[in-house]
Each structure stands twice: as structure tokens, then as C-alpha cells.
Design a protein around this motif. Structure first.
Motif, PDB file in Angstrom:
ATOM      1  N   SER A  39       0.809  -1.221   0.000  1.00  0.00           N
ATOM      2  CA  SER A  39       0.000   0.000   0.000  1.00  0.00           C
ATOM      3  C   SER A  39       0.844   1.274   0.000  1.00  0.00           C
ATOM      4  O   SER A  39       0.328   2.347  -0.305  1.00  0.00           O
ATOM      5  CB  SER A  39      -0.926   0.008   1.218  1.00  0.00           C
ATOM      6  OG  SER A  39      -0.199   0.183   2.427  1.00  0.00           O
ATOM      7  N   SER A 251      -4.399  -2.451  -2.205  1.00  0.00           N
ATOM      8  CA  SER A 251      -3.855  -2.694  -0.867  1.00  0.00           C
ATOM      9  C   SER A 251      -4.159  -1.535   0.068  1.00  0.00           C
ATOM     10  O   SER A 251      -4.527  -1.746   1.236  1.00  0.00           O
ATOM     11  CB  SER A 251      -2.340  -2.912  -0.954  1.00  0.00           C
ATOM     12  OG  SER A 251      -2.027  -4.044  -1.744  1.00  0.00           O
ATOM     13  N   ALA A 252      -4.032  -0.316  -0.429  1.00  0.00           N
ATOM     14  CA  ALA A 252      -4.366   0.849   0.400  1.00  0.00           C
ATOM     15  C   ALA A 252      -5.845   0.839   0.766  1.00  0.00           C
ATOM     16  O   ALA A 252      -6.226   1.113   1.908  1.00  0.00           O
ATOM     17  CB  ALA A 252      -4.003   2.138  -0.332  1.00  0.00           C
TER      18      ALA A 252
END
Length: 283
Positions: A39, A251-252
Motif C-alpha cells: 500500500s 492494498s491501500a
């Protein structure tokens, strides 16, 4: 009968425990660590094949800002709250009533009804995909938040009833008998005597059901198609581009989506642990 506490074990067992516990913890956290590192990776790292190495730079601010400003993740999170919160309230309210009835009253089919609630937990939910989807289509609830809420309430009530019934069974029945002798109605017995004693169990169930429903991906993709009702677990896939997989943004977004259940657990941690351990020890 019960496992011996580690403090009472042999010195070699305590040493092994101290060595293996951090190793097991790191192995268990490796996927989460990988998501957290991805992320904050620059997009160039992923294009160059640097998936598991040290990031060449820190792009966390850019990635998280892009997720929050250039994607409908806020709408997805709001949809998740619209599904999860009513499900927690509905499932716990129903299970409190059914658990009280099955634990306190004796009637002919008491045990059979209880077994039906228990048996529902052993049905593989994947085999329900087609009938549940057809049912929501006929009822006009397909691709709606209400359809997801009603399904999750129905699906979670079985486990919650099992939990509540066993919890109420462990309460002192003399309190209920004393109230009946005094002429207190059954509703007031439930509301003023049993329900306050059930607070630890309610808190534990609230955390569990909130986590189960919030993290649901299967039914979010089966029963919802449009962004207007899509929860965050299913909506994260939309962060990928049409031709390029933007895993740094996914992912973030995953980290952001995981924050509400984590916050819920820490806010209810004291009551959650009390609800799971109440009655586990005697003396």
C-alpha cells in the motif's frame, strides 16, 4: 482434563513456547505485512516486479490520497455500514428472544427447534447461492441493501441463537423463579432481569457478527451488482484499472476497509473477552 498453564510447564516447554510464539505470530502476520508494504509502494515497483522486496520509495500519501479522492470507496464503506449495523442489531435482537425462549421454557419441540438452529450452521453456504439469488429476484430485493441485510440476519441468527441459548442456560434460574413468584410478567423478567445479565454476551456477539458481515465477500458479489449497494469488500476490485492491476491502490483500500472492524474490537475488547470467558472458570 484441561491443559496445564504454560507457567506450570517444564522449563524446556516454557522456552520452546517463548521461541515459537513470536515465529508463529510473524508467519500469521506476513500477509498483512505484505499488504501494508504494497500500500506504500510506488507504482513503478510493481511494474518492475518488486512485489516482496523493500519499497524503493514511500508513496503512502499518494496511494491513500488517490484511493480516497479518485475512487468511490467512501460510498462502499457507507454501504458496508448500512448492511452491517442493521444486521448486528437484527440478529442479536432475534437471538436474544429465541435464546431466552429455548433456554427458559420447556415445550415439546424445544430440543428439535434448537437443533434446527444448530444444523443451519453446518450447511455450506455456497450451495445456497442459486436459491437465495432466485428468492431475492422474486421478492424484488436483488441488488439492494435490504436484500443483503435480510439474508445476513437470517444466516447469522442461527449461530447467535446457539450462543445466547447456552449463555442464558448458565444464568441462575432462581432469579427467574423468584420474579415469577412475585408476579412479574415474562416480558419484564426478560427485559429487567435476564437482558442486563446478557450484556457481555451481546457485546461479544456484536463484535463477531460485525466482523463476519463486514468481511463478507461472497454474498456481496452474489446479491449485489451496482455501486449504489455494493459493500467495500466487493467494491475494492473496482480500484483496479481496465488494463493494469493497481495493486498498490487495492492494498491501500484494503487497509482502509479493515479499520472499522479493528476499531470495533478495541472499543469492545473488555466486554468481548468477558463475554467469551464468562463461565469458563469456576471457583
Amino acid at each position: 482434563m484441561f491443559p496445564k498453564p504454560i507457567q506450570q510447564s517444564a522449563p524446556w516447554a516454557r522456552l520452546t513456547y517463548k521461541v515459537l510464539l513470536p515465529v508463529a505470530l510473524v508467519l500469521w502476520l506476513l500477509p498483512l505485512i505484505g499488504v501494508a508494504l504494497t500500500s506504500v509502494r510506488p507504482q513503478g515497483d510493481l511494474a518492475a516486479g518488486n512485489y516482496f522486496g523493500i519499497p524503493s520509495g514511500f508513496a503512502g500519501i499518494e496511494n491513500y490520497t488517490a484511493v480516497l479522492t479518485n475512487s468511490p470507496i467512501a460510498t462502499y464503506i457507507l454501504n458496508s455500514f448500512k448492511v452491517t449495523v442493521p444486521t448486528v442489531i437484527g440478529a442479536i435482537a432475534l437471538s436474544c428472544l429465541t435464546g431466552f425462549a429455548l433456554a427458559v421454557y420447556r415445550f415439546r419441540f424445544n430440543l428439535g427447534i434448537f437443533f434446527l438452529f444448530v444444523a443451519g450452521n453446518f450447511i455450506p453456504f455456497q450451495i445456497l447461492m442459486v436459491p437465495v439469488r432466485d428468492m431475492t429476484l422474486r421478492a424484488g430485493l436483488y441488488d439492494t441493501t435490504l436484500g443483503l441485510v435480510l439474508f445476513h440476519i437470517a444466516f447469522q441468527t442461527g449461530f447467535c441463537t446457539l450462543f445466547m441459548r447456552n449463555f442464558i442456560k448458565g444464568l441462575p434460574f432462581a432469579l427467574i423463579e423468584s420474579a415469577r413468584v412475585e408476579g412479574v410478567s415474562e416480558w419484564k423478567i426478560f427485559r429487567h432481569i435476564v437482558l442486563p445479565l446478557m450484556r457481555p454476551a451481546i457485546a461479544a456477539l456484536a463484535v463477531l457478527v460485525f466482523t463476519f458481515v463486514w468481511n463478507d465477500y461472497f454474498w456481496a458479489t452474489v446479491l449485489v451488482q451496482g455501486q449504489h449497494a455494493m459493500p467495500v469488500t466487493a467494491g475494492l476490485y473496482s480500484l483496479n484499472g481496465q488494463w493494469v492491476a493497481a495493486w498498490h491502490l487495492v492494498s491501500a483500500g484494503s487497509i482502509i476497509a479493515a479499520l472499522p472492524p479493528v476499531a470495533m474490537f478495541f472499543l469492545m475488547q473488555k466486554h468481548f473477552i468477558a463475554g467469551l470467558t464468562l463461565g469458563a472458570t469456576k471457583g
